[in-house]
Design an enzyme around this catalytic site. Structure first.
Site, short mmCIF file in Angstrom:
data_model
loop_
_atom_site.label_atom_id
_atom_site.label_comp_id
_atom_site.label_asym_id
_atom_site.label_seq_id
_atom_site.Cartn_x
_atom_site.Cartn_y
_atom_site.Cartn_z
N CYS A 114 9.23 -4.33 -6.98
CA CYS A 114 8.25 -5.39 -7.23
C CYS A 114 8.85 -6.58 -7.99
O CYS A 114 8.23 -7.65 -8.05
CB CYS A 114 7.06 -4.82 -7.98
SG CYS A 114 6.24 -3.48 -7.09
N HIS A 254 3.66 -10.20 -11.91
CA HIS A 254 3.55 -9.28 -10.78
C HIS A 254 2.10 -8.85 -10.63
O HIS A 254 1.44 -8.48 -11.60
CB HIS A 254 4.45 -8.07 -11.03
CG HIS A 254 4.22 -6.94 -10.09
ND1 HIS A 254 3.99 -7.11 -8.74
CD2 HIS A 254 4.17 -5.58 -10.30
CE1 HIS A 254 3.81 -5.95 -8.17
NE2 HIS A 254 3.91 -5.00 -9.09
N ASN A 284 -1.90 -4.90 -4.72
CA ASN A 284 -0.52 -4.99 -5.16
C ASN A 284 0.36 -5.17 -3.93
O ASN A 284 0.54 -4.25 -3.14
CB ASN A 284 -0.14 -3.71 -5.91
CG ASN A 284 1.30 -3.70 -6.41
OD1 ASN A 284 2.12 -4.49 -5.97
ND2 ASN A 284 1.60 -2.78 -7.31
#
Length: 323
Positions: A114, A254, A284
């Site tokens: 990520c 993030h 996500n």
């Protein structure tokens, strides 16, 4: 004469298929109420049928060409950050190169989970500063849905698919430099988050066939890491750059979980209005989340922006930028 990197265009893309919390609740033990309370996520987008990671990244690449007015032949380098590539080889970036006809470019993938967009942006900056490359694309693209175990509600409810990216070009004007400061780190931890592990064979046999495992994360450990170690990195970088949190126009984190972003905002003593976020709509999207959130506010940028991302590795990176 010093050469700097300037971010000149940004783009984002999500597939059409929208998946609600209620739909996920029909295939696993969860509910819309639980997902929203714990993650802030309401919907996410899933790529279906033939729309793989390279297809999402190609959509962003085409946007960058259109916004910059460049021909594909002018692109020197394409970096795709992803943990959900079309294949182990060839690189997804090479597929994007072929799709847009960037015949004069070279292309490669980066895997930093990520944190991929911050790692990719830092890498592209070095290529630009070398003086050998003029037009570099950094695209973060993920089809997380294809790596999910939909019996594992601790992971599957979080993730969505999407892509985002930027174009970097050189400038000799210090005031136009987009990459102001950075800090990239890893911890060499392969247990908290992992995906796609390919095991060695146990025997030479015709029945042997390579298999990979689904995405896994130890949610509580990730939350603790993201709300303790990551804010420390962020504040240390700002202190080194002699920038205070209140000087920032935006902080783009993030897009893992709205609750994590809220915790980071509290630790920096900043209002959530300074934290562009898309996790409610898109879930996500792994390395794509920061790139997508940046693209959503790119045209509004007038001041410094702190990008920060974290993921498997454990990898985490913060970059202070300006438009």
């Amino acid at each position: 004469m010093a050469i700097y990197s300037k971010i000149t265009a940004a783009g984002q893309y999500v597939p059409q298929r929208v998946v609600t919390n209620d739909e996920l609740a029909t295939i696993m033990e969860t509910s819309d109420e639980w997902i929203q309370a714990h993650t802030g996520i309401v919907t996410r987008h899933f790529a279906m049928d033939d729309e793989n990671t390279s297809a999402l990244a190609t959509q962003v690449a085409q946007q960058l060409l259109t916004k910059s007015g460049l021909a594909a032949s002018a692109i020197d380098l394409i970096i795709v950050t992803t943990i959900t590539p079309d294949a182990l080889t060839p690189a997804t970036a090479c597929l994007v190169q072929a799709n847009i006809g960037a015949d004069n470019a070279f292309a490669f993938d980066m895997s930093a989970a990520c944190a991929g967009f911050t790692f990719g942006l830092s890498t592209a900056d070095k290529f630009i500063r070398s003086g050998q490359y003029q037009n570099v694309m950094v695209i973060s693209a993920e089809v997380n849905s294809k790596m999910m175990d939909f019996k594992d509600r601790t992971a599957a409810v979080f993730f969505g698919d999407g892509a985002g990216g930027v174009l970097l070009q050189p400038t000799t004007e210090p005031a136009e430099n987009s990459i102001l400061a950075e800090k990239l780190q890893t911890q060499g931890n392969a247990t908290v988050i992992h995906s796609g592990r390919v095991q060695p064979i146990t025997a030479i046999s015709a029945s042997n066939y390579p298999q990979t495992d689904a995405f896994y994360q130890a949610g509580r450990e990730v939350f603790k890491f993201a709300t303790t170690v990551v804010p420390t990195q962020m504040t240390t970088l700002l202190q080194t750059a002699q920038v205070t949190p209140k000087d920032l126009q935006y902080v783009i984190c993030h897009q893992a979980n709205l609750r994590i972003i809220e915790q980071i905002a509290a630790k920096l003593d900043l209002p959530m209005a300074k934290f562009p976020h898309n996790v409610q709509k898109f879930g996500n999207t792994s390395s794509a989340g920061v790139a997508m959130a940046l693209a959503s506010v790119f045209d509004q940028l007038t001041g410094p922006v702190l990008l920060t991302a974290f993921g498997g590795g454990l990898a985490y990176g913060s970059i202070l930028i300006q438009k």
